[in-house]
Design a protein around this motif. Structure first.
Motif, PDB file in Angstrom:
ATOM      1  N   UNK A   5       0.806  -1.231   0.000  1.00 44.34           N
ATOM      2  CA  UNK A   5       0.000   0.000   0.000  1.00 44.34           C
ATOM      3  C   UNK A   5       0.834   1.275   0.000  1.00 44.34           C
ATOM      4  N   UNK A   6       2.111   1.176   0.364  1.00 46.74           N
ATOM      5  CA  UNK A   6       2.936   2.386   0.405  1.00 46.74           C
ATOM      6  C   UNK A   6       3.721   2.615  -0.879  1.00 46.74           C
ATOM      7  N   UNK A  60      -0.785   3.377  -5.935  1.00 45.43           N
ATOM      8  CA  UNK A  60      -0.741   4.386  -6.996  1.00 45.43           C
ATOM      9  C   UNK A  60      -1.830   5.449  -6.888  1.00 45.43           C
ATOM     10  N   UNK A  61      -2.979   5.098  -6.367  1.00 45.70           N
ATOM     11  CA  UNK A  61      -4.085   6.056  -6.216  1.00 45.70           C
ATOM     12  C   UNK A  61      -4.660   5.928  -4.826  1.00 45.70           C
ATOM     13  N   UNK A 110       1.960   7.598   3.260  1.00 44.10           N
ATOM     14  CA  UNK A 110       1.529   7.430   1.869  1.00 44.10           C
ATOM     15  C   UNK A 110       1.367   8.778   1.176  1.00 44.10           C
ATOM     16  N   UNK A 111       0.770   9.755   1.854  1.00 48.15           N
ATOM     17  CA  UNK A 111       0.590  11.075   1.253  1.00 48.15           C
ATOM     18  C   UNK A 111       1.926  11.717   0.875  1.00 48.15           C
ATOM     19  N   UNK A 112       2.887  11.629   1.765  1.00 51.53           N
ATOM     20  CA  UNK A 112       4.188  12.255   1.517  1.00 51.53           C
ATOM     21  C   UNK A 112       4.898  11.584   0.347  1.00 51.53           C
ATOM     22  N   UNK A 113       4.754  10.264   0.247  1.00 53.82           N
ATOM     23  CA  UNK A 113       5.425   9.536  -0.832  1.00 53.82           C
ATOM     24  C   UNK A 113       4.687   9.652  -2.160  1.00 53.82           C
ATOM     25  N   UNK A 114       3.434  10.149  -2.128  1.00 56.43           N
ATOM     26  CA  UNK A 114       2.624  10.270  -3.344  1.00 56.43           C
ATOM     27  C   UNK A 114       1.997  11.664  -3.389  1.00 56.43           C
ATOM     28  N   UNK A 115       2.838  12.697  -3.537  1.00 63.68           N
ATOM     29  CA  UNK A 115       2.344  14.081  -3.440  1.00 63.68           C
ATOM     30  C   UNK A 115       1.266  14.439  -4.462  1.00 63.68           C
ATOM     31  N   UNK A 116       1.283  13.809  -5.615  1.00 67.22           N
ATOM     32  CA  UNK A 116       0.269  14.144  -6.635  1.00 67.22           C
ATOM     33  C   UNK A 116      -1.098  13.576  -6.275  1.00 67.22           C
TER      34      UNK A 116
END
Length: 357
Positions: free
Chosen positions: A234-235, A241-242, A297-303
Motif C-alpha cells: 500500500x505504500x 498508486x491512487x 503514503x501522502x508524503x510519498x505520493x504528493x500528486x
C-alpha cells in the motif's frame, strides 16, 4: 523496508520540500517540522509519559457530557463514542474515511490537552511489533503503564470479520478486561455490531444506555495481518498508486481482512464493534497508527495526497453522490464542521500541526 524505513523516507521528503519552500519566505508563526507536535510509538514513551496519557484519558470519564443529543452518554469520553456510533454508516468505506478519522484523532488530542491538562501528543500503537503475542506489547501487557490487558476467559466461537465472510478463532479472553488502569471503568454505549460471537447487543437502539465493563479478546490471528509485505503493497507497491487503491486495500475489499480491520479484531471484544469500538481506549492508538500510514503514503505520493475516492455512504449501500473535498466533516459537539480538504496537510497549521516519528 519496514515501517520505520518508510517513515525516515517520509521525513527526508518533508525536509527537502520545506527547505525548498523556505527560500525567500518568512516562517514565523507557521507550522514547520521544527515546531510541529510529534506523535510517537507508545513503546518509546517513558513510563511517566504513559501514565500521564492514561491519567488524561481517565480524566475524560470524569467530565460531563457536552452532547445532550445523545442521552446515553454519561461523560465526555462517551461523547466520542456516541458521535462515532451516530456517524458510522457515513465514515467507513466512504470518501471521507481517512480524513474524518484524522480529524477525530485531532479533536481527541485537543480534548486531552485542553480539558485534562495533558502536555504530550497522541501516541500510536505500532502494529508491526509483537504481532505474534499481543500480551507482550506495552499497549496490552496489563501493567499500570498499558491500556489494559486481555479480558477474562469467556467461552465463545471466535469472531466474524470481513462483512461476515472471515472467521477468526477465539483468543484466551473475551470477558471483562482483567488488568491495567481501565479494568474497573464503566462503558455506557453499545455494543451495536460486535464481531465476537456470544457478545450480543441488548439495547433497543444504537444509542441506548447500557452500562457494563469493557471487554477484550486479544486475537493473534488478526494481528498476523500486520506484515512488511502488506505494508509495502500500500505504500510503494501495487496498491499505492491512487488513493482509491490505497484506501481499498487498507480497509480491505469485501470479504477480506486487512490492516484497518485487523487492528480492531486484534483487540477483540468492544474494540471489534465497527460502531462503538471507541469504548476501548486502544482505539485511539490504533487509529493514530492508521493515520501514520496514511501520512506516509501522502508524503510519498504528493500528486495523490489531496485526492479522495468514494461516495458519502458505506460502500454506497444507500446510493449517494461521490464525496468532494468540500464536504464537511460532521463532529457534532466535539468540534466545528470542517471541509475534508482541511485535513490533507498535517503541517498546514490550520488546524493540524503534527508529524510522526
Amino acid at each position: 523496508m519496514n515501517i520505520d524505513d518508510f517513515q525516515d523516507l517520509a521525513i527526508q521528503t518533508l525536509e527537502a520540500a520545506q527547505k525548498k519552500r523556505a527560500v525567500g519566505t518568512n516562517n514565523i508563526g507557521k507550522c514547520t517540522l521544527a515546531n510541529a507536535r510529534v506523535r510517537r510509538d507508545w513503546e518509546y514513551l517513558s513510563k511517566p509519559e504513559r501514565k500521564e496519557y492514561i491519567r488524561a484519558v481517565q480524566c475524560l470519564w470524569k467530565l460531563p457530557t457536552r452532547n445532550p443529543e445523545f442521552s446515553a452518554a454519561q461523560n465526555y469520553f462517551d461523547d466520542f463514542v456516541a458521535v462515532h456510533v451516530n456517524q458510522t454508516d457515513y465514515i467507513h468505506e466512504t470518501g471521507n474515511f481517512l480524513t474524518w478519522h484524522r480529524y477525530l484523532m485531532h479533536l481527541w488530542e485537543e480534548a486531552l490537552r485542553n480539558e485534562c491538562g495533558y502536555k504530550g501528543t497522541l501516541p500510536y500503537w505500532n502494529w508491526f511489533k509483537h504481532q505474534d503475542d499481543l500480551n507482550k506489547s506495552p499497549v496490552f501487557d496489563g501493567s499500570d503503564t498499558s491500556l489494559g490487558g486481555d479480558g477474562e476467559f469467556f467461552a465463545h466461537n471466535g469472531s466474524i470479520a470481513g462483512n461476515g465472510l472471515v472467521w477468526l478463532p477465539s483468543g484466551a479472553g473475551g470477558g471483562c478486561v482483567k488488568s491495567g488502569p481501565f479494568m474497573n471503568f464503566t462503558i455506557n454505549l453499545g455494543p451495536v455490531r460486535p464481531a465476537m460471537r456470544g457478545y450480543e447487543p441488548t439495547m433497543p437502539n444504537q444509542l441506548s444506555y447500557n452500562p457494563r465493563c469493557p471487554r477484550r479478546d486479544l486475537t493473534m490471528a488478526a494481528s498476523a495481518t500486520f506484515t512488511a509485505e502488506n505494508l509495502r503493497k500500500i505504500l510503494t507497491g501495487e496498491f499505492s498508486h491512487t488513493v482509491q487503491e490505497f484506501q481499498e486495500e487498507l480497509q480491505g475489499p469485501l470479504g477480506t481482512l486487512r490492516m484497518h480491520g485487523a487492528g480492531h479484531y486484534a483487540m477483540g471484544g468492544d474494540g471489534s464493534d465497527v460502531f462503538s469500538s471507541l469504548n476501548d481506549p486502544a482505539f485511539y492508538l490504533h487509529h493514530a497508527m492508521l493515520d501514520r500510514v496514511y501520512w506516509i503514503w501522502q508524503i510519498l505520493h504528493p500528486c495523490q495526497a489531496k485526492t479522495i475516492s468514494g461516495t458519502r455512504t458505506f460502500r454506497n449501500n444507500i446510493p449517494s453522490d461521490n464525496a468532494t473535498v468540500d464536504d464537511l466533516l460532521d463532529m457534532k459537539k466535539l468540534g466545528p464542521a470542517l471541509p475534508i480538504k482541511d485535513m490533507f496537510d498535517t503541517l498546514s497549521g490550520s488546524p493540524l500541526c503534527y508529524i510522526y516519528l
